[in-house]
Design a protein around this motif. Structure first.
Motif, PDB file in Angstrom:
ATOM      1  N   ILE A  68       0.830  -1.252  -0.165  1.00 14.16           N
ATOM      2  CA  ILE A  68      -0.015  -0.123   0.096  1.00 14.16           C
ATOM      3  C   ILE A  68       0.708   1.277  -0.166  1.00 14.16           C
ATOM      4  CG2 ILE A  68      -1.848   1.292   1.276  1.00 14.16           C
ATOM      5  CD1 ILE A  68      -2.811  -1.272   2.755  1.00 14.16           C
ATOM      6  N   ASN A  69       0.434   2.219  -0.888  1.00 15.96           N
ATOM      7  CA  ASN A  69       1.195   3.410  -1.028  1.00 15.96           C
ATOM      8  C   ASN A  69       2.802   3.515  -1.270  1.00 15.96           C
ATOM      9  OD1 ASN A  69      -1.239   4.967  -0.765  1.00 15.96           O
ATOM     10  ND2 ASN A  69      -1.222   4.526   1.443  1.00 15.96           N
ATOM     11  N   GLN A  70       3.211   2.299  -1.606  1.00 17.00           N
ATOM     12  CA  GLN A  70       4.776   2.151  -1.974  1.00 17.00           C
ATOM     13  C   GLN A  70       4.993   2.602  -3.456  1.00 17.00           C
ATOM     14  OE1 GLN A  70       6.788   1.855   0.438  1.00 17.00           O
ATOM     15  NE2 GLN A  70       5.354   1.041   2.240  1.00 17.00           N
ATOM     16  N   ASP A  75      -2.154   2.496  -5.055  1.00 23.79           N
ATOM     17  CA  ASP A  75      -2.365   3.644  -4.177  1.00 23.79           C
ATOM     18  C   ASP A  75      -3.726   2.833  -3.237  1.00 23.79           C
ATOM     19  OD1 ASP A  75      -2.298   6.626  -3.793  1.00 23.79           O
ATOM     20  OD2 ASP A  75      -4.417   6.242  -4.156  1.00 23.79           O
ATOM     21  N   CYS A  76      -3.625   3.225  -1.962  1.00 22.31           N
ATOM     22  CA  CYS A  76      -4.638   3.132  -1.104  1.00 22.31           C
ATOM     23  C   CYS A  76      -5.818   3.679  -1.770  1.00 22.31           C
ATOM     24  CB  CYS A  76      -4.594   3.588   0.220  1.00 22.31           C
ATOM     25  SG  CYS A  76      -6.036   3.576   1.132  1.00 22.31           S
ATOM     26  N   MET A  77      -6.948   2.743  -1.706  1.00 29.15           N
ATOM     27  CA  MET A  77      -8.300   3.155  -2.239  1.00 29.15           C
ATOM     28  C   MET A  77      -9.335   3.984  -1.146  1.00 29.15           C
ATOM     29  SD  MET A  77      -8.109   0.228  -1.241  1.00 29.15           S
ATOM     30  CE  MET A  77      -7.451  -1.008  -2.600  1.00 29.15           C
ATOM     31  N   GLY A  78      -8.651   4.312   0.027  1.00 31.79           N
ATOM     32  CA  GLY A  78      -9.283   5.148   0.922  1.00 31.79           C
ATOM     33  C   GLY A  78      -9.253   6.569   0.478  1.00 31.79           C
ATOM     34  N   CYS A  79      -8.671   7.462   1.524  1.00 32.29           N
ATOM     35  CA  CYS A  79      -8.841   8.839   1.506  1.00 32.29           C
ATOM     36  C   CYS A  79      -7.693   9.378   0.364  1.00 32.29           C
ATOM     37  CB  CYS A  79      -8.705   9.355   2.757  1.00 32.29           C
ATOM     38  SG  CYS A  79      -7.040   9.654   3.225  1.00 32.29           S
ATOM     39  N   ALA A  80      -7.648  10.405   0.338  1.00 31.23           N
ATOM     40  CA  ALA A  80      -6.982  11.374  -0.793  1.00 31.23           C
ATOM     41  C   ALA A  80      -5.630  11.688  -0.188  1.00 31.23           C
ATOM     42  CB  ALA A  80      -7.670  12.240  -1.535  1.00 31.23           C
ATOM     43  N   PHE A  94       0.777   3.022   5.731  1.00 30.21           N
ATOM     44  CA  PHE A  94      -0.759   3.066   5.622  1.00 30.21           C
ATOM     45  C   PHE A  94      -1.209   3.050   7.091  1.00 30.21           C
ATOM     46  CE2 PHE A  94      -1.399  -1.232   7.380  1.00 30.21           C
ATOM     47  CZ  PHE A  94      -0.242  -2.100   6.974  1.00 30.21           C
ATOM     48  N   CYS A  95      -2.831   3.130   7.057  1.00 26.70           N
ATOM     49  CA  CYS A  95      -3.203   3.485   8.583  1.00 26.70           C
ATOM     50  C   CYS A  95      -4.165   2.338   8.716  1.00 26.70           C
ATOM     51  CB  CYS A  95      -3.984   4.822   8.654  1.00 26.70           C
ATOM     52  SG  CYS A  95      -5.434   4.875   7.553  1.00 26.70           S
ATOM     53  N   GLU A  96      -4.649   2.130   9.719  1.00 24.03           N
ATOM     54  CA  GLU A  96      -5.900   1.162  10.091  1.00 24.03           C
ATOM     55  C   GLU A  96      -7.047   1.039   9.255  1.00 24.03           C
ATOM     56  OE1 GLU A  96      -7.416   1.668  13.973  1.00 24.03           O
ATOM     57  OE2 GLU A  96      -9.430   0.813  13.308  1.00 24.03           O
ATOM     58  N   ASN A  97      -7.571   2.603   9.079  1.00 28.86           N
ATOM     59  CA  ASN A  97      -8.565   2.542   7.905  1.00 28.86           C
ATOM     60  C   ASN A  97      -8.248   2.047   6.513  1.00 28.86           C
ATOM     61  OD1 ASN A  97     -10.352   2.728  10.175  1.00 28.86           O
ATOM     62  ND2 ASN A  97     -10.927   4.950   9.741  1.00 28.86           N
ATOM     63  N   GLY A  98      -7.042   2.567   6.156  1.00 31.43           N
ATOM     64  CA  GLY A  98      -6.445   2.176   4.751  1.00 31.43           C
ATOM     65  C   GLY A  98      -6.622   0.540   4.580  1.00 31.43           C
ATOM     66  N   ALA A  99      -6.063  -0.061   5.806  1.00 30.77           N
ATOM     67  CA  ALA A  99      -5.979  -1.571   5.781  1.00 30.77           C
ATOM     68  C   ALA A  99      -7.401  -2.132   5.650  1.00 30.77           C
ATOM     69  CB  ALA A  99      -5.263  -1.955   6.922  1.00 30.77           C
ATOM     70  N   HIS A 252      -8.771  10.789   7.683  1.00 29.15           N
ATOM     71  CA  HIS A 252      -7.387  10.837   7.003  1.00 29.15           C
ATOM     72  C   HIS A 252      -6.206  10.481   7.824  1.00 29.15           C
ATOM     73  CE1 HIS A 252     -10.534  14.102   5.656  1.00 29.15           C
ATOM     74  NE2 HIS A 252     -10.111  13.368   4.554  1.00 29.15           N
ATOM     75  N   PRO A 253      -6.467   9.382   8.381  1.00 32.03           N
ATOM     76  CA  PRO A 253      -5.452   9.051   9.480  1.00 32.03           C
ATOM     77  C   PRO A 253      -4.059   9.189   9.320  1.00 32.03           C
ATOM     78  CG  PRO A 253      -6.949   7.140   9.080  1.00 32.03           C
ATOM     79  CD  PRO A 253      -7.154   8.169   7.837  1.00 32.03           C
ATOM     80  N   ARG A 254      -3.517   9.130   8.149  1.00 26.73           N
ATOM     81  CA  ARG A 254      -2.235   9.359   8.161  1.00 26.73           C
ATOM     82  C   ARG A 254      -1.806  11.076   8.056  1.00 26.73           C
ATOM     83  NH1 ARG A 254       0.743   7.562   3.223  1.00 26.73           N
ATOM     84  NH2 ARG A 254      -1.057   7.985   2.290  1.00 26.73           N
ATOM     85  N   MET A 255      -2.617  11.866   8.123  1.00 22.93           N
ATOM     86  CA  MET A 255      -2.610  13.116   8.279  1.00 22.93           C
ATOM     87  C   MET A 255      -1.989  13.538   9.863  1.00 22.93           C
ATOM     88  SD  MET A 255      -5.560  16.401   8.269  1.00 22.93           S
ATOM     89  CE  MET A 255      -5.024  17.880   8.643  1.00 22.93           C
TER      90      MET A 255
HETATM   91  S1  SF4 Z   1      -4.490   7.991   5.405  1.00 18.67           S
HETATM   92 FE1  SF4 Z   1      -5.217   5.762   5.484  1.00 18.67          FE
HETATM   93  S2  SF4 Z   1      -7.182   5.530   4.174  1.00 18.67           S
HETATM   94 FE2  SF4 Z   1      -6.006   7.713   3.671  1.00 18.67          FE
HETATM   95  S3  SF4 Z   1      -4.675   7.187   1.864  1.00 18.67           S
HETATM   96 FE3  SF4 Z   1      -3.409   6.707   3.646  1.00 18.67          FE
HETATM   97  S4  SF4 Z   1      -3.860   4.628   3.985  1.00 18.67           S
HETATM   98 FE4  SF4 Z   1      -5.438   5.151   2.701  1.00 18.67          FE
END
Ligand code: SF4
Length: 811
Positions: A68-70, A75-80, A94-99, A252-255
């Protein structure tokens, strides 16, 4: 402590993938725990492992999550939220919700023809969104024929022929609507808008119409481009970061990682929100030892518990206090920037000097001293970033609010310099890219000219339908075919009863989907499900393995490559499906019939080279997206402090102070998401940070409001939303949860309360549904009228009902 509660606190990691659940929880039964003071931590790792194992098993989880996101992954299909520079990415980016999003797509669960043979649509329509989504990946194209009770298999060729026949049979191309979700790749989005326009319509609504449309409208007017101006480095380097109407811990958890870096660099963080969301308060970074032992980072230095819809008043108050300091001779404005790059300063400053502070108090419910402290932080910061999300954009006066935020940024020169800028945080992973690629009901003239030059076609120039107007058109019999490129139109949209009736009335609904959702069971006369590849999967076409491109919230564009075997041999890519429908529909239609769809489907580089010649800022696109980390699209205000407005200057605007006002006995309701969902996808029933688990049919109310209204935590209520035309909308039997939201403001989950959002209730200037300010009242469960239509009101009662509701007023 209940068994359910214990499980919610300590996730149990299964040893092998589990079968799809066959029943749901009671939607009104809720377990309460403590509100968490910090987001993520060890529990996030445990939940990630649990959901991965449930859906994918150990080996597949490891193989998938690590990509994910490497730079060479997907690209993670979650948030932007954007990715760090390639050399700065961690092993687990990645974050919990991306996983959770990845686990739902890469699941081993399957929904094939036998599932549809077993379950009639009438039965499936009674399932919750959670239960539908948990069944797994759809493996075959399916059709529900007019009068049929079950979906049945259909070949791809027959499906394309069916869509082509219905589209060609329309009296006008404008009787078709082409909806897009923010997951669609740039290649799919470009091909899709080309098809719609070659067919003859600009009816290209998208999910952006329901989230950041207010941002696009406001920023285009004041800075000349409807996108945010910051990079990830700007967040890291900021002195002051204000986050308004946003819940980054869930959405947007990785924020939080970026905020932690900023905090370590000495930044001050201000959070503005009606609820004390955990992700605004603190972060236990699970990639750091301190985070794992609960000694992570405190985030917000100032938390402003603002009343719903009070942000415009807050930013005018900050502006007013800054003007007062400026008038007193303090150096709080960037006068050189104002002089060289802006228009309208004197008018704006004069407006700020006349601010009605009583109205500010009423609109915000904030302590005046706290607003003054915040203004002091603005006055002393030289590098400020302003972030916002749907808590700002989904109000009636959202466009004015965002323009006011821009005013505050512009007078301090906080745009186009390191560590500063405007940061609208987008929800779905490629929602910004889809708009860049032309998914927009308002076709920009230069984009239309370029399409015509590239493909030799005539494209329609009239404005098409956005989401709200598409629903109206279907309701009124003016739109007869709906094609959905991803997403879940039936659940994402407002005024559910109206929307579902509209959907049931159309001749053909086509859903290009990965998983089962509400839109497959709220059916038109004929409904098609066309199963598509997800981002995690290999996309093998005639010319070889394909990658697709996406654009994040900060205008960075990069490639995404899936590696997993597709969920079934019948699946086709979004590009392939669009090309198949387009070729079948446009054959023999003059220049539109000459477009080489097969070449695009065989090799996505062909699409990228079309993009180079049509989409502004995408020169050498195919070469640049292959660079490590891709490239960043041009953004004139950020790059060179140039503003492509009519005056070639950034525009300071004057907006009257507006607020949300609820009559006696009424409350203002916002919809929000649980920590266990992404948009309309419900992952589970554990809203962990808020300490709420179990059912989702709840309404969070301040304890003092409960006492005033005569309710207690645990009571069941009907929620009634009256509308000035005399109608009222109702959701029934919701469980009351005592919660520390701002007094007078209540919250409930999206999409469960979408039925309360009137189709007519939209933001001025953007037509974005007002999901964050619905006037409601609560009555004991069972006491709401049986139907929501206006004719339920007693004769002669109408004027009283009208005066009962004053959703907004001007100063
Ligand atoms: S913050 Fe989480 S949900 Fe959003 S793109 Fe990154 S891994 Fe995916």
């Amino acid at each position: 402590m209940s068994e359910h509660r214990r499980r919610a606190m300590i996730p149990i990691v299964p040893v092998r993938p589990t079968a799809a659940p066959t029943h749901d929880v009671d939607p009104t039964q809720v377990d309460r725990g403590k509100i968490k003071s910090k987001a993520a931590g060890l529990t996030a790792i445990a939940v990630t492992a649990q959901r991965g194992m449930e859906q994918m098993g150990a080996r597949r989880s490891f193989a998938t999550l690590r990509r994910i996101n490497q730079a060479d992954g997907f690209d993670c299909m979650g948030c932007a939220w954007p990715d760090p520079h390639p050399e700065e990415r961690s092993f687990a980016e990645f974050c919990e919700n991306g996983a959770k999003a990845v686990a739902e797509e890469a699941t081993l669960r399957r929904v094939g023809p036998s599932f549809f043979a077993e379950h009639p649509v009438a039965e499936l329509s009674g399932w919750t969104d959670y239960l539908l989504g948990q069944q797994g990946r759809i493996t075959h194209p399916m059709v529900l024929r007019d009068g049929g009770t079950h979906y049945e298999p259909i070949s791809w060729d027959d499906a394309y022929a069916l869509v082509a026949e219905r589209l060609r049979g329309l009296a006008s191309p404008d009787e078709a609507v082409f909806y897009t979700s923010g997951r669609a790749s740039n290649e799919a989005a470009f091909a899709y808008q080309l098809f719609a326009r070659a067919f003859g319509t600009n009816n290209l609504p998208d999910c952006s119409n329901m989230c950041h449309e207010s941002t696009s409208v406001a920023l285009a007017e004041v800075i000349g481009i409807g996108k945010g101006s910051v990079s990830l480095d700007d967040i890291h380097e900021a002195e002051l970061i204000l986050i308004a109407g946003q819940n980054p811990g869930t959405n947007h958890p990785r924020m939080l990682t970026a905020l932690e870096i900023a905090k370590r660099g000495g930044a001050t963080i201000i959070a503005v929100n009606p609820l004390p969301e955990t992700g605004l308060r603190g972060f236990d970074n699970p990639q750091k030892v301190k985070g794992l032992v609960g000694l992570g980072t405190e985030l917000a230095d100032e938390f402003l518990p603002i009343r719903l819809g009070g942000d415009l008043a807050l930013f005018q108050a900050i502006g007013s206090l800054l003007v007062a300091r400026h008038d007193a001779g303090e150096d709080v404005f960037d006068t050189d920037f104002i002089e060289r790059h802006t228009a309208g300063f004197e008018e704006w400053a004069a407006h700020m000097r006349e601010l009605d502070w009583d109205l500010v108090d009423e609109a915000t419910s904030l302590d005046r001293a706290q607003i003054e402290r915040v203004a002091e932080l603005f006055a002393t910061s030289r590098k400020t970033v302003l972030c916002w999300a749907m808590g700002v954009t989904q109000h009636r006066h959202a466009v004015a609010t965002i323009k006011e935020m821009a005013n505050v940024a512009l007078v301090q020169g906080n745009i186009g310099k390191p560590g500063a800028g405007l940061c609208p945080v987008r929800g779905h992973s490629n929602v910004q890219g889809d708009r860049t690629m032309g998914i927009w009901e308002k076709l920009p003239p230069h984009f239309g000219d370029a399409l015509e030059a590239e493909f030799g076609i005539d494209v329609p120039r009239e404005r098409g339908l956005d989401v709200v107007n598409s629903i109206r058109a279907m309701r009124d019999g003016e739109a007869k075919v709906l094609v959905g490129l991803g997403g879940n139109f039936a659940a994402a949209t407002p005024d559910t009863e109206v929307t579902h009736d509209a959907l049931r009335s159309v001749d053909l609904v086509v859903n290009i989907s990965t998983k089962l959702n509400r839109s497959h069971v709220v059916v038109g006369h004929t409904s098609l499900i066309l199963p598509t590849l997800g981002r995690t999967e290999r996309d093998e076409q005639r010319s070889g393995l394909q990658g697709v491109t996406v654009e994040d919230s900060m205008s960075s564009v990069h490639l995404s490559h899936g590696r997993l075997e597709p969920a079934g041999p019948e699946l086709r890519s979004e590009v392939s499906i669009i090309s198949g429908i387009a070729a079948a529909t446009l054959a023999g239609q003059g220049a539109a019939g000459e477009i080489d769809w097969a070449a695009m489907a065989d090799d996505y580089s062909v699409i990228r080279r079309h993009i180079e010649r049509v989409v502004p800022g995408c020169e050498a696109y195919d070469e640049k997206v292959h660079r490590p980390g891709g490239f960043v699209l041009p953004h004139p205000p950020r790059d060179s402090r140039t503003f492509e407005t009519p005056s070639q200057r950034a525009v300071l605007t004057v907006s009257p102070l507006q607020m949300v006002s609820a009559p006696e006995g009424h409350l203002v309701l916002q919809s929000l998401r649980s920590h266990d969902q992404f948009n309309t996808t419900i992952y589970g029933h554990d809203d962990r940070y808020r300490g709420i688990s179990g059912g989702r049919e709840i309404v969070m109310v301040h304890p003092d409001d409960l006492a005033t209204l005569g309710f207690s935590d645990g009571d069941h209520v009907d929620v009634i939303a009256p509308w000035p035309d005399g109608t009222q909308r109702v959701v029934r039997d919701f469980r009351v949860v005592s919660y520390p939201t701002v007094r007078g403001c209540v919250a409930a989950y999206y999409p469960e309360v979408n039925p309360l959002v009137a189709l007519e209730s939209t933001a001025v200037g953007s037509n974005c549904p007002v999901s964050k300010a619905v006037i409601v009242r609560l009555v004991p469960a069972g006491q709401a009228p049986p139907h929501s239509a206006s004719d339920d009101l007693e004769a002669g009662d109408d004027s009283e009902k009208r005066s009962e509701v004053k959703p907004h007023h001007l100063s």
